[in-house]
Design a protein around this motif. Structure first.
Motif, PDB file in Angstrom:
ATOM      1  N   GLY A 169       0.844  -1.185   0.000  1.00 37.97           N
ATOM      2  CA  GLY A 169       0.000   0.000   0.000  1.00 37.97           C
ATOM      3  C   GLY A 169       0.879   1.234   0.000  1.00 37.97           C
ATOM      4  O   GLY A 169       1.787   1.358   0.809  1.00 37.97           O
ATOM      5  N   LEU A 170       0.632   2.139  -0.905  1.00 38.58           N
ATOM      6  CA  LEU A 170       1.417   3.369  -1.021  1.00 38.58           C
ATOM      7  C   LEU A 170       0.652   4.520  -0.375  1.00 38.58           C
ATOM      8  O   LEU A 170      -0.432   4.872  -0.816  1.00 38.58           O
ATOM      9  CB  LEU A 170       1.688   3.685  -2.494  1.00 38.58           C
ATOM     10  N   ALA A 171       1.219   5.089   0.683  1.00 38.37           N
ATOM     11  CA  ALA A 171       0.597   6.204   1.394  1.00 38.37           C
ATOM     12  C   ALA A 171       1.160   7.548   0.940  1.00 38.37           C
ATOM     13  O   ALA A 171       0.486   8.568   1.015  1.00 38.37           O
ATOM     14  CB  ALA A 171       0.794   6.055   2.903  1.00 38.37           C
ATOM     15  N   GLN A 172       2.417   7.566   0.475  1.00 41.69           N
ATOM     16  CA  GLN A 172       3.031   8.808   0.014  1.00 41.69           C
ATOM     17  C   GLN A 172       4.139   8.462  -0.960  1.00 41.69           C
ATOM     18  O   GLN A 172       4.779   7.412  -0.849  1.00 41.69           O
ATOM     19  CB  GLN A 172       3.595   9.599   1.182  1.00 41.69           C
ATOM     20  N   GLY A 173       4.375   9.337  -1.934  1.00 45.80           N
ATOM     21  CA  GLY A 173       5.418   9.101  -2.916  1.00 45.80           C
ATOM     22  C   GLY A 173       4.826   8.609  -4.222  1.00 45.80           C
ATOM     23  O   GLY A 173       3.643   8.788  -4.490  1.00 45.80           O
ATOM     24  N   ALA A 174       5.646   7.981  -5.052  1.00 49.99           N
ATOM     25  CA  ALA A 174       5.206   7.464  -6.346  1.00 49.99           C
ATOM     26  C   ALA A 174       5.961   6.182  -6.654  1.00 49.99           C
ATOM     27  O   ALA A 174       7.122   6.015  -6.274  1.00 49.99           O
ATOM     28  CB  ALA A 174       5.460   8.496  -7.444  1.00 49.99           C
ATOM     29  N   ILE A 175       5.276   5.283  -7.337  1.00 55.18           N
ATOM     30  CA  ILE A 175       5.849   4.005  -7.755  1.00 55.18           C
ATOM     31  C   ILE A 175       5.719   3.904  -9.259  1.00 55.18           C
ATOM     32  O   ILE A 175       4.692   4.271  -9.825  1.00 55.18           O
ATOM     33  CB  ILE A 175       5.095   2.818  -7.105  1.00 55.18           C
ATOM     34  N   GLU A 176       6.765   3.380  -9.927  1.00 55.57           N
ATOM     35  CA  GLU A 176       6.660   3.147 -11.361  1.00 55.57           C
ATOM     36  C   GLU A 176       6.434   1.662 -11.608  1.00 55.57           C
ATOM     37  O   GLU A 176       6.979   0.815 -10.915  1.00 55.57           O
ATOM     38  CB  GLU A 176       7.881   3.650 -12.116  1.00 55.57           C
ATOM     39  N   LEU A 177       5.590   1.363 -12.598  1.00 55.75           N
ATOM     40  CA  LEU A 177       5.249  -0.001 -12.956  1.00 55.75           C
ATOM     41  C   LEU A 177       5.716  -0.277 -14.377  1.00 55.75           C
ATOM     42  O   LEU A 177       5.561   0.572 -15.261  1.00 55.75           O
ATOM     43  CB  LEU A 177       3.735  -0.220 -12.890  1.00 55.75           C
ATOM     44  N   ARG A 178       6.290  -1.460 -14.571  1.00 55.20           N
ATOM     45  CA  ARG A 178       6.714  -1.922 -15.893  1.00 55.20           C
ATOM     46  C   ARG A 178       6.195  -3.348 -16.073  1.00 55.20           C
ATOM     47  O   ARG A 178       6.229  -4.140 -15.141  1.00 55.20           O
ATOM     48  CB  ARG A 178       8.241  -1.925 -16.000  1.00 55.20           C
ATOM     49  N   THR A 179       5.742  -3.694 -17.260  1.00 50.98           N
ATOM     50  CA  THR A 179       5.272  -5.051 -17.511  1.00 50.98           C
ATOM     51  C   THR A 179       6.461  -5.987 -17.661  1.00 50.98           C
ATOM     52  O   THR A 179       7.520  -5.586 -18.145  1.00 50.98           O
ATOM     53  CB  THR A 179       4.374  -5.126 -18.759  1.00 50.98           C
ATOM     54  N   VAL A 180       6.287  -7.227 -17.228  1.00 53.42           N
ATOM     55  CA  VAL A 180       7.320  -8.241 -17.435  1.00 53.42           C
ATOM     56  C   VAL A 180       6.935  -9.136 -18.607  1.00 53.42           C
ATOM     57  O   VAL A 180       7.650 -10.067 -18.934  1.00 53.42           O
ATOM     58  CB  VAL A 180       7.568  -9.092 -16.165  1.00 53.42           C
ATOM     59  N   LEU A 181       5.813  -8.838 -19.253  1.00 49.56           N
ATOM     60  CA  LEU A 181       5.347  -9.644 -20.371  1.00 49.56           C
ATOM     61  C   LEU A 181       5.887  -9.153 -21.707  1.00 49.56           C
ATOM     62  O   LEU A 181       5.813  -9.857 -22.698  1.00 49.56           O
ATOM     63  CB  LEU A 181       3.808  -9.655 -20.414  1.00 49.56           C
ATOM     64  N   GLY A 182       6.436  -7.951 -21.738  1.00 51.15           N
ATOM     65  CA  GLY A 182       6.958  -7.391 -22.983  1.00 51.15           C
ATOM     66  C   GLY A 182       8.414  -7.760 -23.198  1.00 51.15           C
ATOM     67  O   GLY A 182       8.964  -8.652 -22.560  1.00 51.15           O
TER      68      GLY A 182
END
Length: 113
Positions: A62-75
């Motif tokens: 759970g993210l309460a503060q800040g930012a997370i980057e997401l990348r697919t592992v299917l590509g």
């Protein structure tokens, strides 16, 4: 279970944010307390990996503060940034609910110290 919190936030403030917004806010208070009582707090620097993808088991994040980057592992291996999340955001539930490996890799986009 991991809950991210930001640099100017204490643990209780992070819990209030996670319980007060998003899906957890729609659940009974006893359930919220049960989920949040199992948390482990981690602090990450920008760019630090959180999940590499493909894991069959893992933690709810759970993210309460800040930012997370997401990348697919299917590509392809050079797949770049797919999405940036902001609070309140939850991830890591696919292996827990569906029993399937994670399909995304994540890292801290901003400091989560």
């Amino acid at each position: 279970m991991i809950f991210e919190m930001g640099f100017d936030m204490d643990r209780e403030e992070g819990r209030r944010i996670l319980a007060g917004r998003g899906w957890l806010s729609t659940t009974p208070v006893d359930f919220q307390r049960a989920v949040l009582s199992r948390c482990r707090w981690e602090f990450l620097e920008a760019g630090e990996p959180m999940q590499s993808g493909g894991e069959e088991f893992g933690e709810l994040i759970g993210l309460a503060q800040g930012a997370i980057e997401l990348r697919t592992v299917l590509g392809t291996a050079d797949t770049r940034l797919m999405h940036v999340t902001l609070p309140v955001f939850w991830l890591g539930y696919v292996p827990l609910i569906l029993g399937r490996p994670r399909r995304i890799a994540t890292s801290a986009k901003s400091p989560l110290p």
